[in-house]
Scaffold this active site. Structure first.
Site, short mmCIF file in Angstrom:
data_model
loop_
_atom_site.label_atom_id
_atom_site.label_comp_id
_atom_site.label_asym_id
_atom_site.label_seq_id
_atom_site.Cartn_x
_atom_site.Cartn_y
_atom_site.Cartn_z
N ARG A 108 15.61 16.80 18.25
CA ARG A 108 16.04 17.93 17.42
C ARG A 108 17.51 18.21 17.73
O ARG A 108 17.94 18.14 18.89
CB ARG A 108 15.22 19.19 17.71
CG ARG A 108 13.84 19.21 17.04
CD ARG A 108 13.93 19.38 15.53
NE ARG A 108 12.64 19.48 14.89
CZ ARG A 108 11.96 18.46 14.37
NH1 ARG A 108 12.46 17.23 14.41
NH2 ARG A 108 10.80 18.67 13.78
N GLU A 146 21.12 21.26 10.38
CA GLU A 146 21.21 20.24 9.35
C GLU A 146 20.71 20.77 8.00
O GLU A 146 19.82 21.61 7.99
CB GLU A 146 20.44 18.96 9.77
CG GLU A 146 18.99 19.19 10.14
CD GLU A 146 18.32 17.94 10.76
OE1 GLU A 146 17.33 17.52 10.17
OE2 GLU A 146 18.78 17.41 11.79
N HIS A 154 18.68 12.31 9.68
CA HIS A 154 17.29 12.57 10.08
C HIS A 154 16.34 11.52 9.47
O HIS A 154 15.43 11.85 8.70
CB HIS A 154 16.87 13.99 9.67
CG HIS A 154 15.74 14.54 10.50
ND1 HIS A 154 15.66 15.86 10.86
CD2 HIS A 154 14.64 13.96 11.04
CE1 HIS A 154 14.56 16.07 11.58
NE2 HIS A 154 13.93 14.92 11.69
C1 DGY Z 1 9.05 15.55 12.65
O1 DGY Z 1 7.98 15.11 12.21
O2 DGY Z 1 9.15 16.60 13.28
C2 DGY Z 1 10.25 14.71 12.39
O3 DGY Z 1 11.42 15.31 12.81
C3 DGY Z 1 10.33 14.34 10.92
O4 DGY Z 1 11.15 13.23 10.82
#
Ligand code: DGY
Length: 322
Positions: free
Chosen positions: A241, A270, A288
């Site tokens: 993250r 983001e 991402h």
């Molecule tokens: C999640 O599933 O939390 C991921 O960040 C999505 O790509």
């Protein structure tokens, strides 16, 4: 018996939509324009459950406005930092996530970032696209190999371990720190060296991969002080993250050369990322993409639906968070 009604906040892959429609009366929001929280709350009045994504930020203030008829939320993500679970518990709303589908896909992206950062892929790509390649030169875009380098993995859960497996294929030496030490057989499988503190891990990490969830304890942990504990010229990748990183400190270290390169798939705030990243040559940046493989997205959809199916069957969600 009439079908239960569910809201799906974004279109999912066809296989997941097909399964959802076979079982439920589905209200699916289009992806253009993006669903607003107000629209989600309004539509929630006429459905029995919500399948949402990490785009729908649900702090307490939002959870408190969810209509009484909603007692089931399932998120199409492993991450659940966008949902206030305590607020859900207080309202009696069951919550589940999709924890397994992302594993391999995200580890692949971490591997791609490690390679791309080590071998200066983005600079090479830019040289071609800007028609500025003068031709092969002995000292042009010289990076470094991965083999025999120490990879420090911060967060040794499923994704961290899947990355270790891949990095072993590139002959990297695996080191890790996690609040939970892995079982001896897991350490043996990856020949992984456990460090009992983040500082100890940092001190050896020529490459450092962030694979921990975003929690009050980890948020913005990657700051100036942490960077100072890495070897000079370390390479950092983040597929977890964005808010684990203090962007200003990361950018300053990339500018000064304290960090050689960063490969980033996730960003705080983001898609409006810190302006400082745009012109930094020593970055390899993705929007991402971690779970953006069809196998992953299908499985994420199925896992999110498994939670809803279980809820309506009066059972515990298989991937229960609250
Ligand atoms: C999640 O599933 O939390 C991921 O960040 C999505 O790509």
């Amino acid at each position: 018996m009439s079908k239960k009604k569910i809201l799906i906040t974004w279109p999912l892959p066809p296989a997941a939509m097909e399964r959802a429609r076979a079982t439920y009366d589905v209200i699916a929001h289009g992806d253009d324009p993006k669903i607003t929280i107000e629209e989600m709350l309004e539509t929630a009045k006429s459905v029995d459950a919500i399948l949402l994504t990490l785009n729908e930020k649900c702090p307490k203030a939002v959870i408190d406005q969810i209509p009484e008829n909603i007692k089931c939320i399932s998120t199409f993500s492993i991450g659940f930092d966008h949902i206030d679970l305590e607020a859900c518990k207080a309202r009696g709303i069951k919550v589940g996530n999709a924890p397994h589908g992302v594993t391999v896909a995200t580890a692949e992206i971490a591997m791609l970032l490690l390679l791309g950062a080590a071998r200066r892929a983005s600079e090479g790509e830019r040289m071609i696209r800007t028609r500025s390649w003068p031709g092969w030169q002995p000292l042009q875009l010289v990076g470094q190999r991965l083999d025999n380098k120490k990879l420090g993995i911060y967060g040794f859960g499923k994704i961290g371990q899947a990355l270790a497996q891949r990095a072993r294929g590139f002959d990297m030496e695996i080191h890790y720190y996690d609040i939970y030490r892995a079982k001896p057989e897991v350490e043996a499988k990856y020949n992984a060296v456990y460090h009992d503190s983040l500082d100890s891990l940092l001190s050896v990490s020529e490459f450092f991969s962030i694979n921990a969830p975003s929690t009050p304890e980890t948020r913005y942990f990657f700051n100036k002080d942490v960077i100072e504990k890495l070897p000079q010229g370390a390479i950092v990748v983040n597929t977890a993250r964005g808010d684990l990183v203090n962007d200003e400190d990361m950018i300053a270290a990339l500018k000064s050369g304290r960090l050689a390169y960063a490969g980033l798939d996730v960003f705080a705030g983001e898609p409006k990322i810190n302006e400082g990243y745009y012109d930094l040559p020593n970055t390899f940046l993705f929007p991402h993409l971690g779970s953006a493989a069809i196998e992953a997205r299908n499985q994420m959809g199925f896992e999110a639906l498994d939670n809803i199916d279980a809820f309506f069957a009066g059972k515990d969600m298989p991937f229960k968070l609250a």
